[in-house]
Design a protein around this motif. Structure first.
Motif, PDB file in Angstrom:
ATOM      1  N   GLN A 186      39.935  36.461 -15.310  1.00 63.96           N
ATOM      2  CA  GLN A 186      40.246  36.662 -16.723  1.00 63.96           C
ATOM      3  C   GLN A 186      39.936  35.399 -17.529  1.00 63.96           C
ATOM      4  N   THR A 187      40.303  34.244 -16.974  1.00 64.57           N
ATOM      5  CA  THR A 187      40.014  32.984 -17.649  1.00 64.57           C
ATOM      6  C   THR A 187      38.510  32.799 -17.802  1.00 64.57           C
ATOM      7  N   ARG A 188      37.771  33.110 -16.756  1.00 65.57           N
ATOM      8  CA  ARG A 188      36.302  32.968 -16.798  1.00 65.57           C
ATOM      9  C   ARG A 188      35.697  33.901 -17.845  1.00 65.57           C
ATOM     10  N   ARG A 189      36.195  35.136 -17.927  1.00 70.86           N
ATOM     11  CA  ARG A 189      35.693  36.078 -18.936  1.00 70.86           C
ATOM     12  C   ARG A 189      35.935  35.550 -20.347  1.00 70.86           C
ATOM     13  N   ILE A 190      37.115  35.000 -20.566  1.00 68.37           N
ATOM     14  CA  ILE A 190      37.443  34.454 -21.884  1.00 68.37           C
ATOM     15  C   ILE A 190      36.536  33.271 -22.199  1.00 68.37           C
ATOM     16  N   GLU A 191      36.337  32.377 -21.206  1.00 61.92           N
ATOM     17  CA  GLU A 191      35.456  31.230 -21.416  1.00 61.92           C
ATOM     18  C   GLU A 191      34.036  31.678 -21.742  1.00 61.92           C
ATOM     19  N   LEU A 192      33.547  32.685 -21.027  1.00 56.52           N
ATOM     20  CA  LEU A 192      32.198  33.193 -21.298  1.00 56.52           C
ATOM     21  C   LEU A 192      32.093  33.753 -22.708  1.00 56.52           C
ATOM     22  N   ARG A 193      33.094  34.493 -23.120  1.00 58.58           N
ATOM     23  CA  ARG A 193      33.097  35.076 -24.461  1.00 58.58           C
ATOM     24  C   ARG A 193      33.082  33.974 -25.522  1.00 58.58           C
ATOM     25  N   VAL A 194      33.913  32.944 -25.330  1.00 58.50           N
ATOM     26  CA  VAL A 194      33.979  31.837 -26.284  1.00 58.50           C
ATOM     27  C   VAL A 194      32.655  31.075 -26.291  1.00 58.50           C
ATOM     28  N   ASN A 195      32.107  30.804 -25.097  1.00 53.81           N
ATOM     29  CA  ASN A 195      30.829  30.083 -25.016  1.00 53.81           C
ATOM     30  C   ASN A 195      29.702  30.863 -25.678  1.00 53.81           C
ATOM     31  N   ARG A 196      29.693  32.191 -25.481  1.00 51.36           N
ATOM     32  CA  ARG A 196      28.671  33.013 -26.144  1.00 51.36           C
ATOM     33  C   ARG A 196      28.791  32.898 -27.651  1.00 51.36           C
ATOM     34  N   ARG A 197      30.038  32.940 -28.157  1.00 54.01           N
ATOM     35  CA  ARG A 197      30.244  32.846 -29.602  1.00 54.01           C
ATOM     36  C   ARG A 197      29.778  31.484 -30.126  1.00 54.01           C
TER      37      ARG A 197
END
Length: 137
Positions: free
Chosen positions: A53-64
């Motif tokens: 879950q943490t990795r998914r959130i980090e990926l989403r933030v990094n994409r943004r």
């Protein structure tokens, strides 16, 4: 004795559930087992789930952030292109025609009418003088 029959009737389903729990290393915990059973037998499942879950959130933030940085870079590049094009365009104008160029580019500050030659000449001369100073002359 009825109690024993109930246990025997659920035994195949329980066996399947335990097999599934072991096969998935705690990822899936089908009924009749409780989620608590899976978490007790495989405590790393909670950690693994939290890390995912943490990795998914980090990926989403990094994409943004990447998208925003890309948009800023595109905006900067468009501005630089417009600036370079304006310099090229101005190289072919004289003080008397630079005002019309400014009106055409919507740079001038006044409402330019077709007969607004006086204000154009003043702005054009100022722009021409400014260009001469920047070039070291």
């Amino acid at each position: 004795m009825g109690h024993c029959l109930d246990f025997l009737s659920f035994a195949p389903q329980t066996r399947y559930s335990l097999d599934e729990l072991i096969r998935t290393r705690g990822e899936r915990c089908p009924l009749p087992l409780s989620l608590y059973t899976g978490q007790n037998l495989f405590p790393e499942t909670l950690t693994r789930t939290a890390e995912r879950q943490t990795r998914r959130i980090e990926l989403r933030v990094n994409r943004r952030f990447s998208r925003e940085a890309r948009e800023r870079e595109q905006t900067r590049r468009r501005y630089q292109n417009r600036l370079a094009q304006a310099e090229i365009d101005l190289a072919f104008h004289t003080p008397s025609t630079v005002g019309s160029w400014m009106c055409m580019r919507k740079i001038c500050r006044c409402v330019c009418m077709p007969g607004c030659g006086a204000s154009r000449a003043v702005r054009g001369q100022a722009a021409w003088n400014g260009r001469g100073r920047n070039s070291g002359g």
